[in-house]
Design a protein around this motif. Structure first.
Motif, short mmCIF file in Angstrom:
data_model
loop_
_atom_site.label_atom_id
_atom_site.label_comp_id
_atom_site.label_asym_id
_atom_site.label_seq_id
_atom_site.Cartn_x
_atom_site.Cartn_y
_atom_site.Cartn_z
N PRO A 128 0.80 -1.22 0.00
CA PRO A 128 0.00 0.00 0.00
C PRO A 128 0.83 1.27 0.00
CG PRO A 128 -0.73 -1.49 1.71
CD PRO A 128 0.52 -2.05 1.16
N ASP A 129 2.03 1.24 0.54
CA ASP A 129 2.78 2.52 0.57
C ASP A 129 3.43 2.82 -0.78
OD1 ASP A 129 5.24 1.30 0.47
OD2 ASP A 129 5.79 1.74 2.52
N GLN A 130 3.49 1.84 -1.66
CA GLN A 130 3.85 2.05 -3.06
C GLN A 130 5.19 2.73 -3.28
OE1 GLN A 130 0.33 3.77 -5.08
NE2 GLN A 130 -0.72 3.02 -3.28
N PHE B 15 -6.70 -3.29 7.65
CA PHE B 15 -5.36 -3.74 7.26
C PHE B 15 -5.43 -4.55 5.96
CE2 PHE B 15 -2.13 -7.11 7.39
CZ PHE B 15 -0.99 -6.32 7.39
N LEU B 16 -6.45 -5.41 5.86
CA LEU B 16 -6.56 -6.25 4.67
C LEU B 16 -7.09 -5.48 3.47
CD1 LEU B 16 -7.89 -9.59 6.17
CD2 LEU B 16 -5.60 -9.08 5.38
N ILE B 17 -7.85 -4.42 3.74
CA ILE B 17 -8.47 -3.67 2.65
C ILE B 17 -7.49 -2.68 2.01
CG2 ILE B 17 -9.84 -1.53 2.65
CD1 ILE B 17 -12.24 -3.10 3.27
N GLU B 18 -6.53 -2.20 2.80
CA GLU B 18 -5.61 -1.18 2.29
C GLU B 18 -4.98 -1.53 0.94
OE1 GLU B 18 -2.74 0.03 5.15
OE2 GLU B 18 -4.13 1.28 6.23
N PRO B 19 -4.40 -2.73 0.78
CA PRO B 19 -3.78 -3.02 -0.51
C PRO B 19 -4.77 -3.05 -1.67
CG PRO B 19 -3.78 -4.95 0.88
CD PRO B 19 -4.15 -3.81 1.74
N ASN B 20 -6.03 -3.33 -1.39
CA ASN B 20 -7.01 -3.34 -2.48
C ASN B 20 -7.17 -1.95 -3.07
OD1 ASN B 20 -7.32 -5.96 -1.89
ND2 ASN B 20 -9.36 -5.80 -1.04
N ARG B 39 -4.07 5.10 4.21
CA ARG B 39 -3.56 5.02 5.59
C ARG B 39 -4.73 4.87 6.54
NH1 ARG B 39 1.33 3.52 5.07
NH2 ARG B 39 2.67 4.90 3.90
N PHE B 40 -5.66 4.01 6.14
CA PHE B 40 -6.91 3.90 6.89
C PHE B 40 -6.71 3.40 8.31
CE2 PHE B 40 -8.80 2.83 2.49
CZ PHE B 40 -8.63 4.14 2.11
N LEU B 41 -5.80 2.45 8.45
CA LEU B 41 -5.60 1.85 9.77
C LEU B 41 -5.10 2.88 10.77
CD1 LEU B 41 -5.62 -0.78 11.35
CD2 LEU B 41 -3.28 -1.15 10.66
N VAL B 42 -4.15 3.70 10.35
CA VAL B 42 -3.62 4.72 11.25
C VAL B 42 -4.72 5.70 11.64
CG1 VAL B 42 -2.13 6.74 11.32
CG2 VAL B 42 -1.23 4.58 10.58
N LEU B 67 3.15 -6.79 11.27
CA LEU B 67 2.60 -7.54 10.14
C LEU B 67 2.91 -6.84 8.82
CD1 LEU B 67 -0.93 -8.99 10.91
CD2 LEU B 67 1.28 -10.10 10.91
N TYR B 68 2.70 -5.54 8.82
CA TYR B 68 2.94 -4.72 7.63
C TYR B 68 4.39 -4.87 7.18
CZ TYR B 68 1.72 -0.64 4.76
OH TYR B 68 1.42 0.20 3.73
N ASP B 69 5.28 -4.77 8.17
CA ASP B 69 6.71 -4.88 7.87
C ASP B 69 7.05 -6.21 7.24
OD1 ASP B 69 7.52 -2.43 8.67
OD2 ASP B 69 7.90 -3.02 10.74
N ILE B 70 6.54 -7.28 7.85
CA ILE B 70 6.92 -8.61 7.37
C ILE B 70 6.31 -8.86 6.01
CG2 ILE B 70 6.67 -11.08 7.78
CD1 ILE B 70 6.82 -10.55 10.72
#
Lengths: 303, 175
Positions: A128-130, B15-20, B39-42, B67-70
């Motif tokens: 997402p951060d692209q 968290f799961l929706i962000e990449p969509n 940046r919805f989660l934040v 999770l995001y990092d990994i």
């Protein structure tokens, strides 16, 4: 000083920051091989992501369809014009193919750099951060994906696999500015001209093809394809088209701007190319600085 | 209890929706690529920190940061540090002012700006990007803020209702 140590929160904060910096620098230097725990987390999140990605893929599919529908009329006109040519070329191709098979049989040549097994994969997530242009797909080591394999769409090459876990794989797109990211390529002309795709010009949205021998002539409009000499990619995957020629950093070699053939927005289905010929780790591979100084591996590129 | 689970579930969903949403980006207008970073989660966690518990928001932030990092970044520690840091900063600012929905939304946007800038700084530092500052603001920061602003407008009331239903009624009375 004693007052400083009395502030427990501050100590915890400082230790935490030191710990984080240590982890960051450790993972930065050792990025490509995920540990077992990382792999497990990746697979778990990937599973959830795969479910969530279905509606998104559906929507982007619809958007694609609408896009296709809007340009139908013009495309139809263009295609009709090409159709007559097509029949002719088709017959010629069949002829050439047959002849090629016959000749290959004659010299006992079974595999060529051109051949590959396609593995079809669905994109389940895009960072997402692209910042790093990466996508994650739902096929991994279990389906025979390996690091550094070529990834493409119907239009052309889009990137290569950088991290593999048992059921997901991470693909770094051609957009990358990572200095260790190279692809051995050639410009198609009367005579093939070899070079390396490395780096991306963000302002022009075009890739840079460097290290082209200055005694060869390249022209804008020439198609650039993968050469297969880097060791892992199959030969002949379309990368893009040359738009401008310049001189390399030190003036010794030429450099060309290459406009990518594939469309990087709305990626949902990709094909991972598993080449049939033996793979070796060359410039498409680990791409470490050491590899290129090894003459026996870099031979193909230098020519 | 149900509310607690709901909060975590919403965080997971976001968290799961962000990449969509990242699928649809970058968009091209006039040959320029515009990046919309969700940046919805934040944003949600800032609301959580303001209207409920700062500590819980930070723990959830830490968990999803890791999770995001990994999963995405492969540099462990980047988001694991930035998510709780952003929430901590937001709730510290909140300590000085009386929060209502508008204020929280504004602060959330400010924090998103800082977060984006910090990540831009980090990636420039490890030379993954060489994007000039000007382009960063034009092509990334402003579209990102616009997208998240839209998101806040659409969901702020739901968030606050989910986190603390009583407060919403209070706030509605004051408006």
């Amino acid at each position: 000083m004693p007052q400083f140590f009395a502030n427990k929160k501050l100590i915890v904060l400082l230790v935490g920051i030191i710990f984080l910096v240590a982890i960051i620098s450790y993972t930065l230097s050792n990025r490509t091989n995920p540990s077992f725990a990382e792999g497990a987390v990746k697979d778990t999140v990937g599973f959830g992501q795969g479910i969530m990605a279905k509606p998104a893929n559906f929507i982007s599919g619809i958007l694609d369809d609408i896009d296709a529908l809007l340009s139908t009329y013009e495309e139809n006109k263009r295609l009709k014009a090409q159709l007559d040519d097509f029949a002719l070329v088709r017959v010629q191709l069949d002829e050439v193919k047959m002849e090629n098979e016959r000749l290959a049989a004659l010299i006992d040549k079974e595999e060529s750099l051109l051949q590959y097994d396609p593995v079809y994969a669905t994109v389940i997530a895009r960072n997402p951060d692209q910042w790093e242009e990466k996508i994650i797909v739902n096929k991994g080591a279990r389906q025979g994906i390996e690091k550094n394999m070529a990834v493409m769409t119907a239009d052309g090459l889009i990137g290569k696999v950088v991290v593999v876990t048992p059921s997901t794989a991470e693909i770094e797109l051609l957009f990358s500015n990572n200095p260790n990211y190279r692809i051995s390529a050639k410009a198609k002309g009367d005579k093939d001209v070899f070079g390396l795709i490395e780096g991306f010009d963000a302002e022009r949205s075009e890739m840079l093809m460097k290290r082209i021998d200055s005694s060869f002539k390249v022209e804008p409009g020439q198609k650039v394809v993968s050469s297969g000499l880097g060791g892992i990619f199959p030969q002949g995957l379309l990368i893009g088209e040359i738009t401008e020629i310049g001189t390399d950093d030190y003036g010794l070699t030429q450099m060309a701007y290459v406009k990518p053939a594939a469309n990087f927005a709305l990626l949902d289905q990709v094909v991972i190319a598993k080449r049939k010929m033996t793979q070796i780790n060359g410039s498409d591979g680990d791409g470490s600085m050491n590899d290129l100084t090894h003459p026996e591996e870099a031979e193909g590129e230098a020519q | 209890m149900i509310q607690r689970i709901a909060v975590v579930a919403v965080a997971l969903l976001l968290f799961l929706i962000e990449p969509n949403f990242a699928f649809l980006s970058p968009l091209t207008f006039d040959q320029t690529l515009y990046y919309f970073v969700p940046r919805f989660l934040v944003v949600f966690l800032i609301f959580l920190a303001t209207y409920q518990s700062k500590k819980r928001a930070m723990y959830i932030g830490l968990f999803f940061g890791i999770l995001y990092d990994i999963f995405y970044v492969d540099v462990i520690g980047l988001y694991a540090f930035l998510y709780p840091g952003a929430i901590f900063l937001a709730s510290t600012i909140m300590g000085y002012i009386k929060p209502n929905m508008m204020v929280t939304a504004t602060i959330a946007l400010v924090i998103v700006t800082l977060l984006e800038t910090a990540i831009y700084g980090f990636y420039s530092f490890i030379s993954i990007t060489d994007m000039p500052w000007q382009l960063f603001v034009q092509e990334r920061l402003l579209p990102t803020l616009a997208m998240n602003f839209l998101f806040i407008i659409l969901t702020a009331i739901i968030f606050v209702y989910l986190i603390n239903a009583k407060l919403v009624r209070n706030e509605m009375n004051t408006v």
